[in-house]
Design a protein around this motif. Sequence first.
Motif, PDB file in Angstrom:
ATOM      1  N   HIS A 197       0.840  -1.202   0.000  1.00  0.00           N
ATOM      2  CA  HIS A 197       0.000   0.000   0.000  1.00  0.00           C
ATOM      3  C   HIS A 197       0.876   1.254   0.000  1.00  0.00           C
ATOM      4  CE1 HIS A 197      -3.858   2.061   1.752  1.00  0.00           C
ATOM      5  NE2 HIS A 197      -3.494   2.559   0.585  1.00  0.00           N
ATOM      6  N   CYS A 198       1.943   1.233   0.794  1.00  0.00           N
ATOM      7  CA  CYS A 198       2.844   2.384   0.846  1.00  0.00           C
ATOM      8  C   CYS A 198       3.573   2.584  -0.482  1.00  0.00           C
ATOM      9  CB  CYS A 198       3.847   2.216   1.984  1.00  0.00           C
ATOM     10  SG  CYS A 198       3.130   2.418   3.629  1.00  0.00           S
ATOM     11  N   TRP A 199       3.974   1.492  -1.119  1.00  0.00           N
ATOM     12  CA  TRP A 199       4.619   1.612  -2.430  1.00  0.00           C
ATOM     13  C   TRP A 199       3.679   2.294  -3.426  1.00  0.00           C
ATOM     14  CZ3 TRP A 199       8.969  -0.598  -5.269  1.00  0.00           C
ATOM     15  CH2 TRP A 199      10.033  -0.970  -4.434  1.00  0.00           C
ATOM     16  N   LYS A 200       2.441   1.853  -3.441  1.00  0.00           N
ATOM     17  CA  LYS A 200       1.490   2.384  -4.418  1.00  0.00           C
ATOM     18  C   LYS A 200       1.162   3.852  -4.173  1.00  0.00           C
ATOM     19  CE  LYS A 200      -0.806  -2.035  -5.362  1.00  0.00           C
ATOM     20  NZ  LYS A 200      -2.068  -2.819  -5.237  1.00  0.00           N
ATOM     21  N   THR A 201       1.077   4.251  -2.903  1.00  0.00           N
ATOM     22  CA  THR A 201       0.679   5.625  -2.597  1.00  0.00           C
ATOM     23  C   THR A 201       1.850   6.600  -2.549  1.00  0.00           C
ATOM     24  OG1 THR A 201       0.815   5.154  -0.211  1.00  0.00           O
ATOM     25  CG2 THR A 201      -1.330   4.865  -1.280  1.00  0.00           C
ATOM     26  N   THR A 202       3.067   6.087  -2.336  1.00  0.00           N
ATOM     27  CA  THR A 202       4.217   6.968  -2.137  1.00  0.00           C
ATOM     28  C   THR A 202       5.140   7.035  -3.343  1.00  0.00           C
ATOM     29  OG1 THR A 202       4.166   6.451   0.227  1.00  0.00           O
ATOM     30  CG2 THR A 202       6.178   7.478  -0.622  1.00  0.00           C
ATOM     31  N   GLN A 211       6.426  -2.199 -11.145  1.00  0.00           N
ATOM     32  CA  GLN A 211       6.778  -2.502  -9.750  1.00  0.00           C
ATOM     33  C   GLN A 211       5.598  -2.297  -8.812  1.00  0.00           C
ATOM     34  OE1 GLN A 211       9.859  -3.183  -8.167  1.00  0.00           O
ATOM     35  NE2 GLN A 211      10.979  -3.488 -10.063  1.00  0.00           N
ATOM     36  N   LEU A 212       4.609  -1.543  -9.251  1.00  0.00           N
ATOM     37  CA  LEU A 212       3.450  -1.258  -8.410  1.00  0.00           C
ATOM     38  C   LEU A 212       2.260  -2.136  -8.753  1.00  0.00           C
ATOM     39  CD1 LEU A 212       3.676   2.655  -8.501  1.00  0.00           C
ATOM     40  CD2 LEU A 212       4.772   1.064  -6.909  1.00  0.00           C
ATOM     41  N   GLY A 213       2.446  -3.009  -9.759  1.00  0.00           N
ATOM     42  CA  GLY A 213       1.369  -3.894 -10.170  1.00  0.00           C
ATOM     43  C   GLY A 213       1.248  -5.118  -9.280  1.00  0.00           C
ATOM     44  N   CYS A 217       3.745  -6.819  -6.427  1.00  0.00           N
ATOM     45  CA  CYS A 217       3.211  -6.793  -5.054  1.00  0.00           C
ATOM     46  C   CYS A 217       3.204  -8.206  -4.476  1.00  0.00           C
ATOM     47  CB  CYS A 217       1.795  -6.211  -5.043  1.00  0.00           C
ATOM     48  SG  CYS A 217       1.752  -4.401  -5.242  1.00  0.00           S
ATOM     49  N   GLY A 218       2.869  -9.169  -5.309  1.00  0.00           N
ATOM     50  CA  GLY A 218       2.899 -10.559  -4.867  1.00  0.00           C
ATOM     51  C   GLY A 218       4.305 -11.013  -4.535  1.00  0.00           C
ATOM     52  N   LYS A 219       5.294 -10.581  -5.336  1.00  0.00           N
ATOM     53  CA  LYS A 219       6.684 -10.947  -5.071  1.00  0.00           C
ATOM     54  C   LYS A 219       7.167 -10.349  -3.753  1.00  0.00           C
ATOM     55  CE  LYS A 219       8.177 -11.576  -9.876  1.00  0.00           C
ATOM     56  NZ  LYS A 219       9.088 -11.098 -10.953  1.00  0.00           N
ATOM     57  N   ARG A 220       6.761  -9.096  -3.481  1.00  0.00           N
ATOM     58  CA  ARG A 220       7.153  -8.479  -2.209  1.00  0.00           C
ATOM     59  C   ARG A 220       6.520  -9.215  -1.038  1.00  0.00           C
ATOM     60  NH1 ARG A 220       7.509  -3.828  -5.252  1.00  0.00           N
ATOM     61  NH2 ARG A 220       5.277  -3.451  -5.169  1.00  0.00           N
ATOM     62  N   SER A 221       5.282  -9.638  -1.204  1.00  0.00           N
ATOM     63  CA  SER A 221       4.612 -10.391  -0.145  1.00  0.00           C
ATOM     64  C   SER A 221       5.369 -11.674   0.164  1.00  0.00           C
ATOM     65  CB  SER A 221       3.174 -10.729  -0.556  1.00  0.00           C
ATOM     66  OG  SER A 221       2.405  -9.558  -0.727  1.00  0.00           O
TER      67      SER A 221
END
Length: 340
Positions: A197-202, A211-213, A217-221
């Motif tokens: 959420h922070c990546w997408k908003t910031t 990187q925001l898709g 996001c799944g890879k970061r999780s």
Amino acid sequence: MENLTLIPPIKANKTAILAFKNEFFQAGERAINGSALLDQMDYEEWLENIRRNADSQTVREDWVVSSTFLAVREQDQRIVGIVDLRHSLGQPFLAEYGGHIGYAVRPSERGKSYAVQILSLALEAAQKLGLEAVMLGCYADNMGSIKTMLKCGGVLKEEKPYIDGKPMCIYWITIKEGPVRRLIEKDTERAAEIVNHCWKTTYAGYVDPVQLGEVWCGKRSEAIKDEFRTNGLENYVFDEKGVKGILSCGKSADADKTDAFELWRIYVDPAFQAQGIGSKLLAFAEALARKRNYQEMVIWAFEKNKNACRFYKKHGYKPDITQHLGENFNAEGLRFIKSL
């Protein structure tokens, strides 16, 4: 390395546990740490011993209430290790030497980082009991155990002779301090949600949209979950009526700052920002660093992330060097440092 889980011993485990026990004996090891006297009792007697020790009404007079677990590999159900979690230090030997947690990894499974995973799972179990810090002890020349404790956040508190005269080290690991506590497995989904959420908003505008898709996001999780399993970093959450922020920290990987403590990740759910949560997480990380005798903190931020840069400057961090972060980022990374 495969994932482990902790399970209580039962009668059906007899054949596997006796094979586990015999492997130590065949390796010339007559004592099995954290086994609740498995090395001294027959199987039925041992099961009765751990059953009695699990209850305050029946615990042995010379011991404390404790929980004994087998560390079992999920893939094939092989017993990799054993751990004994003492609910208190209300016994002289434990208060002086033994501590809250004792554990062992079977000889054939050593050198695979399982000790870190076993101790991490034991710390999660300790947290569920409400313990805010735990004590562990080992011989001063047991570098494997020392490295495991350090990787799990251990702080050396004392070095003294053991009963046999050999020097031993006493470490303490912080589990919870105020609203900040260690991240446990059930937190990983929420922690990943906050980070993404922070990546997408910031970072929108200077990070490749890919990187925001959802794929990234799944890879970061998955990366956060893997860090939890392997203790690649020390992960903590700010939990005040729910998890609102995440902190990841550890030894700096910068070639010129190998003696510094690095704040690898600090994110606060946008819905709870501007409430002092970030400052509390930062203060917690700095306190950890001081306890471990680090003299410098290192933090990287996007140079274009003006809010983060202002935040770190406000807390005494000074800009140091910049570095291009690669083709996926349309921004320079800015390193901040602070003397402790």
